[in-house]
Design an enzyme around this catalytic site. Structure first.
Site, mmCIF file in Angstrom:
data_model
loop_
_atom_site.group_PDB
_atom_site.id
_atom_site.type_symbol
_atom_site.label_atom_id
_atom_site.label_comp_id
_atom_site.label_asym_id
_atom_site.label_seq_id
_atom_site.Cartn_x
_atom_site.Cartn_y
_atom_site.Cartn_z
ATOM 1 N N LEU A 35 21.203 95.948 62.409
ATOM 2 C CA LEU A 35 19.969 95.765 61.650
ATOM 3 C C LEU A 35 19.619 97.042 60.903
ATOM 4 O O LEU A 35 19.661 98.140 61.468
ATOM 5 C CB LEU A 35 18.817 95.399 62.599
ATOM 6 C CG LEU A 35 17.428 95.267 61.969
ATOM 7 C CD1 LEU A 35 17.383 94.075 61.014
ATOM 8 C CD2 LEU A 35 16.362 95.125 63.046
ATOM 9 N N CYS A 36 19.279 96.902 59.638
ATOM 10 C CA CYS A 36 18.862 98.041 58.815
ATOM 11 C C CYS A 36 17.365 97.919 58.562
ATOM 12 O O CYS A 36 16.917 97.064 57.795
ATOM 13 C CB CYS A 36 19.632 98.052 57.493
ATOM 14 S SG CYS A 36 19.186 99.433 56.417
ATOM 15 N N ILE A 37 16.592 98.772 59.223
ATOM 16 C CA ILE A 37 15.141 98.736 59.088
ATOM 17 C C ILE A 37 14.606 100.154 59.197
ATOM 18 O O ILE A 37 15.115 100.968 59.976
ATOM 19 C CB ILE A 37 14.518 97.812 60.167
ATOM 20 C CG1 ILE A 37 13.017 97.661 59.959
ATOM 21 C CG2 ILE A 37 14.836 98.303 61.569
ATOM 22 C CD1 ILE A 37 12.384 96.613 60.873
#
Length: 227
Positions: free
Chosen positions: A78-80
């Protein structure tokens, strides 16, 4: 008429409440019906790994279930912003306040993830193809993104059934209601009555009298010794 693609999660919640009100108190001359398929949820597994120096360094999150989303890499990472280290990187497009800091918690991580899943960030996508499809779907020009996501949701429900998990299918089931903790005072669980208090006081008085008698006896013994 606003397209279904641009309807946010907040709007769905509001519309769900209004729908119930209209069904319970209908407007004269109208029959209200709605297709709530878009409210049905899926079952997506993920792992959160915490570093040894947590909370000073951010954890990482990876989906184990296939997720077609602009901010999820092909391998499930996940890219957050909230999980990015607090470094000064002007080329990232992220503000320092959006990145990780030690005041964050598991709760804020999950809330941020839910928000991102509802409203993808297409300005810096991890999955470019998914981002392009999402923008087209939101514009109403291509339904391929919705088709892929719906298939993943249906596949995830089979896995949920295998794991014995009940997937929420309404807003009411999806939103877990918080119940305040019960007042747990041990004194409240004890029933005092007058007899108990009376007996307790009597015992104290008896002990005091016995103590006084002992002292008197010691004084008498001391006096006899001196004579």
């Amino acid at each position: 008429m606003e397209s279904r693609a641009s309807t946010s999660a907040g709007a769905l919640r509001a519309l769900s409440v209004e729908l119930k009100n209209l069904q319970s108190q209908p407007v004269e001359g109208f029959t209200i019906d709605a297709n709530e398929d878009n409210l049905f949820g899926g079952y997506f597994k993920a792992n959160i790994r915490f570093p040894s120096n947590y909370p000073y360094s951010p954890p990482s999150m990876k989906f184990l279930t296939k997720v077609w989303h602009p901010n999820v890499y092909e391998n499930g990472d996940l890219c957050i912003s909230i999980l990015h280290a607090p470094v000064d990187d002007p080329h990232s497009g992220e503000l320092p306040c959006e990145r990780w800091n030690p005041t964050q918690s598991v709760r804020t991580i999950l809330l941020s993830v839910i928000s991102l899943l509802n409203e993808p960030n297409t300005s810096s996508p991890a999955n470019v193809d998914a981002s392009v499809m999402y923008r087209r779907w939101k514009e109403g020009s291509d339904a391929e993104y919705a088709t892929i996501v719906k298939k993943q949701v249906e596949d995830s429900k089979k896995e949920a059934e295998h794991d014995g998990i009940v997937v929420p299918e309404t807003i009411e089931e999806y939103c877990v209601k918080w119940a305040p903790p019960q007042h747990d005072d041990c004194l409240d669980s004890i029933d005092f009555d007058d007899d108990m208090m009376y007996d307790y006081n009597d015992d104290e008085e008896d002990e005091e009298e016995e103590s006084d008698d002992d002292c008197n006896e010691e004084d008498e013994d001391s006096g006899q010794g001196e004579n």
